[in-house]
Design an enzyme around this catalytic site. Structure first.
Site: not given
Ligand code: PGA
Length: 251
Positions: A9-11, A95, A97, A165, A171, A211, A232-233
């Site tokens: 997930n590149w956000k 998600h 977010e 999640e 993050g 994470s 994500g990251g």
């Molecule tokens: P993260 O994000 O790996 O940067 O913690 C995961 C996500 O929100 O899908």
């Protein structure tokens, strides 16, 4: 057994230059492809270019959200049909977010999932508790409420993926204990089996997200009922994402 899935997930990260990372990933991946499905969800502006770049690869692409209406007067939004048109096979929905930044409710997520599935997309529906909810020992109630409210009735083992999640792990570098991840994943599996029957419930891939890094992937993938990860990251660079895919293939 559900097919293993490594999803990135590149956000709100990435411009045209970042497509070089996808070329690196595609060049390195043929080895893992047989055991693991790989999905990257870039920002909407990159979706078509990324999908075109991956035509000859087994890496799938997905959106990060879509509207619950098929089309219409919704400035700034993207429809399920637009994602498909841009080459997507999947869409992430609900998600945390989106739930936090845009006030999305379970019922919004359910409507979006209905529309996306009707359009022919696979939906990756996210659930997860906040730190306060975990501290108050409410985790499983929250997860049950999100599953019941966000997952529509028309899903099959083919078109649904669930991502667990924990909001406090996204993050932050914090990861639940393996026992905590296992407890929630077993709970989600049992809940899906109760609602949709054993056949469907057993075939839905359950991803852990929050994470996930090369350093903890192997341990996380060894947990019962963890079929992959939503990353994500660590999905932004091929050098970080590849070892995660490889750890999943070996699990
Ligand atoms: P993260 O994000 O790996 O940067 O913690 C995961 C996500 O929100 O899908």
């Amino acid at each position: 057994m559900p097919r293993k899935l490594a999803a990135g997930n590149w956000k709100m990260n990435g411009t045209g230059e970042s497509l070089a990372e996808i070329d690196r990933l595609a060049a390195a991946l043929p080895k893992a492809e047989a055991e693991v499905a790989v999905l990257i969800c870039p920002p909407a502006t990159l979706l078509e270019r990324m999908s075109a770049r991956l035509t000859h690869s087994a890496i799938a692409t997905g959106g990060q959200d879509c509207h619950f209406d098929e089309s219409g007067a919704h400035t700034g939004d993207v429809s399920a049909a637009m994602l498909l048109d841009a080459g997507a096979t999947h869409v992430i929905l609900g998600h945390s977010e989106r739930r936090n930044d845009h006030g999305e409710t379970n019922s919004d997520v359910r409507s979006k999932a209905r529309t996306a599935i009707a359009a022919g997309l696979h939906v990756v529906i996210c659930v997860g508790e906040t730190e306060a909810e975990r501290d108050a020992a409410n985790t499983l109630d929250i997860i049950q409420g999100q599953l019941a409210g966000s997952v529509p009735d028309l899903v099959t083992g083919e078109n649904l993926v669930i991502a667990y999640e924990p909001v406090w792990a996204i993050g932050t570098g914090k990861v639940p204990s393996m026992a905590q991840i296992g407890e929630v994943h077993d709970f989600i599996r049992a809940s899906l089996e109760r609602r949709f029957g054993a056949g469907v419930g057993r075939s839905v891939p359950l991803l852990y997200g929050g994470s996930v890094k090369p350093a903890n992937a192997q341990e996380i993938f060894a947990v019962h009922n963890v079929d992959g990860a939503l990353v994500g990251g660590a999905s932004l660079k091929a050098a970080d994402f590849l070892p995660i895919v490889e750890a999943l293939a070996a699990a």
